[in-house]
Scaffold this motif. Structure first.
Motif, short mmCIF file in Angstrom:
data_model
loop_
_atom_site.label_atom_id
_atom_site.label_comp_id
_atom_site.label_asym_id
_atom_site.label_seq_id
_atom_site.Cartn_x
_atom_site.Cartn_y
_atom_site.Cartn_z
N GLY A 43 0.80 -1.21 0.00
CA GLY A 43 0.00 0.00 0.00
C GLY A 43 0.84 1.26 0.00
N TYR A 44 1.98 1.24 0.69
CA TYR A 44 2.87 2.41 0.68
C TYR A 44 3.67 2.50 -0.62
CZ TYR A 44 1.98 2.87 5.71
OH TYR A 44 1.38 3.04 6.93
N TYR A 45 4.04 1.35 -1.16
CA TYR A 45 4.94 1.28 -2.31
C TYR A 45 4.23 1.48 -3.64
CZ TYR A 45 8.07 -1.09 -5.67
OH TYR A 45 8.85 -1.41 -6.74
N VAL A 46 2.94 1.18 -3.71
CA VAL A 46 2.22 1.08 -4.98
C VAL A 46 2.27 2.35 -5.82
CG1 VAL A 46 -0.03 1.73 -3.98
CG2 VAL A 46 0.06 0.26 -6.01
N TYR A 47 2.48 3.51 -5.20
CA TYR A 47 2.59 4.76 -5.97
C TYR A 47 3.68 4.66 -7.03
CZ TYR A 47 -0.18 7.27 -2.41
OH TYR A 47 -1.18 7.70 -1.57
N LEU A 48 4.80 4.06 -6.69
CA LEU A 48 5.96 4.09 -7.59
C LEU A 48 5.76 3.29 -8.87
CD1 LEU A 48 8.79 3.95 -4.90
CD2 LEU A 48 7.87 5.94 -6.10
N PRO A 49 5.43 1.98 -8.78
CA PRO A 49 5.21 1.27 -10.05
C PRO A 49 4.00 1.77 -10.82
CG PRO A 49 4.63 -0.13 -8.19
CD PRO A 49 5.31 1.08 -7.63
N SER A 50 2.95 2.18 -10.11
CA SER A 50 1.73 2.61 -10.82
C SER A 50 1.98 3.89 -11.62
CB SER A 50 0.58 2.82 -9.83
OG SER A 50 0.86 3.88 -8.94
N ILE A 51 2.79 4.80 -11.09
CA ILE A 51 3.03 6.08 -11.76
C ILE A 51 4.21 5.98 -12.73
CG2 ILE A 51 3.72 8.48 -11.41
CD1 ILE A 51 2.18 8.40 -8.74
N LEU A 52 5.31 5.36 -12.30
CA LEU A 52 6.55 5.41 -13.08
C LEU A 52 6.69 4.28 -14.09
CD1 LEU A 52 9.02 6.48 -10.24
CD2 LEU A 52 7.85 7.91 -11.92
N ILE A 53 5.98 3.16 -13.88
CA ILE A 53 6.10 2.04 -14.81
C ILE A 53 4.82 1.86 -15.62
CG2 ILE A 53 6.40 -0.46 -15.03
CD1 ILE A 53 8.23 -0.40 -12.63
N GLU A 100 11.13 5.86 -0.63
CA GLU A 100 11.57 4.67 -1.34
C GLU A 100 12.08 4.96 -2.74
OE1 GLU A 100 8.69 1.11 0.35
OE2 GLU A 100 7.83 2.57 -1.04
N LEU A 101 11.81 6.16 -3.24
CA LEU A 101 12.11 6.47 -4.64
C LEU A 101 13.56 6.24 -5.04
CD1 LEU A 101 11.12 7.54 -7.35
CD2 LEU A 101 11.49 9.88 -6.51
N PRO A 102 14.57 6.67 -4.26
CA PRO A 102 15.95 6.38 -4.67
C PRO A 102 16.23 4.88 -4.79
CG PRO A 102 15.90 8.07 -2.98
CD PRO A 102 14.52 7.50 -3.05
N LEU A 103 15.68 4.09 -3.88
CA LEU A 103 15.88 2.65 -3.94
C LEU A 103 15.16 2.06 -5.15
CD1 LEU A 103 15.38 1.80 -0.14
CD2 LEU A 103 17.52 2.26 -1.36
N PHE A 104 13.96 2.56 -5.43
CA PHE A 104 13.19 2.09 -6.57
C PHE A 104 13.94 2.37 -7.88
CE2 PHE A 104 10.31 3.13 -10.05
CZ PHE A 104 9.54 1.98 -10.14
N LEU A 105 14.47 3.57 -8.03
CA LEU A 105 15.17 3.92 -9.25
C LEU A 105 16.43 3.07 -9.43
CD1 LEU A 105 14.80 7.82 -9.19
CD2 LEU A 105 13.53 6.17 -10.57
N GLN A 126 12.85 -6.16 -4.79
CA GLN A 126 12.70 -6.70 -3.43
C GLN A 126 14.01 -6.59 -2.65
OE1 GLN A 126 9.66 -7.31 -2.60
NE2 GLN A 126 8.84 -7.28 -4.68
N TYR A 127 15.11 -6.94 -3.28
CA TYR A 127 16.40 -6.91 -2.56
C TYR A 127 16.90 -5.49 -2.35
CZ TYR A 127 16.96 -11.92 -2.47
OH TYR A 127 16.80 -13.25 -2.19
N THR A 128 16.68 -4.63 -3.32
CA THR A 128 17.12 -3.24 -3.14
C THR A 128 16.35 -2.57 -2.01
OG1 THR A 128 17.65 -3.10 -5.49
CG2 THR A 128 17.49 -1.04 -4.29
#
Length: 578
Positions: A43-53, A100-105, A126-128
């Motif tokens: 729920g916290y992470y979903v912003y990143l893949p939904s917007i950036l991918i 989380e954005l720097p780790l996601f990128l 997952q590992y990052t």
């Protein structure tokens, strides 16, 4: 090297976090693949893949295929709510996603240049995330060390860091369940303490801007974190003279204070923009509920997940507030900690989902570090300081052990109780009898003090089959007194058996009902326990205390499950203790 002890403590915490992360990932033999972005963490992470991918944060057309592949939502997709206009809006706020954005990128770059799919959920992500947040926390601990050394000795700072991180549930949420918000907000509390300290020592625009932005970012990570405003607001007001000097300083630098407020708004702005885009409104009610007039003190003292019960060193965190009178952070720490605790125990879902101790307080531990350091510094002057240090070490070692128990579900995430806790406390090899205390409250401690009789076994092996939501009785056993006893004398039964099911044991129960003279006494124990394994032959054992009025009767044993069941029960043995 100066202040070597506290530096060693920081490194020890880092190594411990890495070790616990490795122990709970597929880098350790026999562990499942590391999956950080699940349940609330998704729920916290979903912003990143939904917007950036996927470029889709309102219809979520991509989510079903991702969930089928990675099983991230938990089944019902509660992390996104559908509005009256048919568009989805995320339940959790987006501050953690920004952290989380720097780790996601970094993970996305790795995925794009490897054979893994760049879908936001494959192993590089997952590992990052799983190991990257450990580094976030490590740098935060180093900065916390700097704050502590401004007020306390190297030894006190070292012990504070070790206890704060290794004697509490911080270790679980920084190293293992570290996809949730707690480990990401933890550094924000360290930063707000550091920028507040620096601004009060030497007011500057950069520290004012950072202070305001951190508060704003924390607010859109978890709205209740807005109370960290009390830290810079009340810092340096420990006495009338100090307070007068502090407010004069604020007046002299009121322009910086205004810019701090602007920076705070900038920190909140991304969430407001997202809500406006998703719902058409700048503010959206995500459904938070508090019960301020009837707070749940069991959050602190309850055997389910009590903060003082499962992480008792936190009693020293609170007790240390009696020793901060002379420090400039006195009022800010006192008011923040008390208000924070009150808000946490007033939340309507007082269990806070699955958790070890009270996880909702983990992110604010840097603030609690100050009163703990104060009481530790005071203990250095006492002749019985060795006892105090030994107690802290004991709490630390117990927590390391219990964290391992929690990760094996021996220390249960939701169903703890006093009797079960007493059976597993520092117990490396709990038995089926111990496991039965998760659902049952009767246990015969000293079998040898009773006369034991083995009831004739009614079967050797029996097949059990029923449909979802059904039940199957596999034994009816007549129980009669074998020794002449007064009619009012009670006795004990112990039921032992081995059971095998080729499918999942989740939510399946072994039930016992003792029926006598129109009366019945029942109990049940779960088949899915920390020491049981799906598709294997597992042993179960539990006790029943039978009142004297139930002297002669029939023991009925049966299984129930919300799922279809097809298995066998064998080696059934019923023992009677009089």
């Amino acid at each position: 090297m100066k202040h070597i002890l506290s530096l060693i403590a920081c490194i020890a915490v880092l190594l411990t976090m890495v070790q616990y992360r490795v122990m709970n990932s597929d880098l350790q033999a026999g562990q499942p693949a590391l999956k950080v972005t699940v349940w609330d963490a998704f729920g916290y992470y979903v912003y990143l893949p939904s917007i950036l991918i996927y470029h889709d944060c309102t219809e979520l057309r991509w989510l079903d295929s991702v969930d089928r592949k990675y099983a991230v939502t938990g089944g019902d997709g509660y992390q996104a709510q559908k509005t009256e206009h048919g568009r989805y809006v995320f339940k959790y706020l987006g501050g953690v996603a920004l952290l989380e954005l720097p780790l996601f990128l970094t993970a996305h770059f790795i995925a794009l240049h490897s054979h893994y799919p760049a879908d936001g959920f494959s192993p590089p992500y997952q590992y990052t995330l799983g190991f990257g947040i450990i580094m976030y926390c490590f740098f935060a601990i180093l900065l916390l060390r700097s704050v502590l050394l401004r007020h306390f000795t190297d030894l006190t700072s070292a012990l504070t860091i070790l206890v704060l991180c290794l004697a509490t549930n911080f270790l679980q949420y920084a190293a293992v369940d570290n996809g949730q918000s707690h480990a990401y907000i933890f550094p924000l509390y360290v930063l707000i303490m550091y920028t507040t300290l620096q601004w009060h020592r030497n007011p500057s625009l950069i520290y004012a801007l950072l202070t305001g932005y951190i508060i704003g970012l924390a607010t859109i990570s978890r709205p209740t974190e807005a109370i960290m405003l009390s830290i810079p607001l009340l810092w340096g007001t420990q006495s009338k003279e100090a307070a007068r000097a502090k407010w004069q300083q604020v007046k002299r630098h009121k322009t910086q204070v205004i810019w701090a407020a602007v920076a705070g708004l900038a920190g909140v702005l991304p969430q407001l923009i997202y809500w406006k885009f998703a719902t058409g409104h700048f503010i959206y009610d995500v459904g938070s509920k508090w019960e301020f007039l009837s707070p749940h003190f069991r959050v602190l003292f309850g055997w389910e997940k009590g903060w003082f019960i499962y992480t008792p060193v936190t009693l020293l965190f609170v007790g240390g507030m009696l020793f901060i009178r002379r420090f400039p952070f006195r009022k800010s720490v006192l008011w923040f900690c008390l208000l924070n605790i009150y808000i946490i125990i007033a939340w309507h879902d007082w269990r806070y989902g699955g958790s070890y101790s009270t996880r909702a307080l983990v992110q604010s531990y840097p603030v609690f570090a100050l009163p703990f350091a104060a009481i530790t510094e005071r203990m250095r002057e006492e002749k019985w300081r060795i006892v105090y240090y030994a107690l802290c070490i004991y709490f630390l070692l117990v927590n390391l052990f219990q964290t391992c128990q929690y990760d094996q579900t021996i220390l249960h995430f939701n169903d703890m109780n006093r009797l079960y806790y007493s059976r597993i406390y520092l117990n490396p090899h709990p038995t089926p009898e111990d496991m039965s205390m998760l659902d049952h409250d009767e246990f015969l401690d000293r079998e040898k003090d009773f006369k034991k009789t083995v009831v004739p076994r009614p079967l050797a092996t029996n097949k059990i089959h029923f449909v979802a939501g059904g039940a199957d009785t596999f034994a009816r056993i007549a129980i009669a007194p074998y020794t002449p006893m007064p009619d009012y004398s009670s006795f004990w039964l112990k039921i032992n058996c081995r059971l095998r099911a080729p499918q999942c044991l989740w939510q399946t129960y072994l039930n016992a009902s003792y029926q006598s003279r129109g009366q019945a006494k029942s109990c049940r124990v779960r088949l899915f326990t920390p020491i049981s394994k799906d598709t294997a032959i597992n042993s179960y054992a539990f006790y029943m205390h039978i009142p004297g009025s139930y002297r002669e009767g029939t023991l009925i044993l049966f299984l129930t499950s919300p799922f279809p069941f097809d298995g066998t029960v064998s080696d059934l043995q019923v023992e009677k203790f009089e």
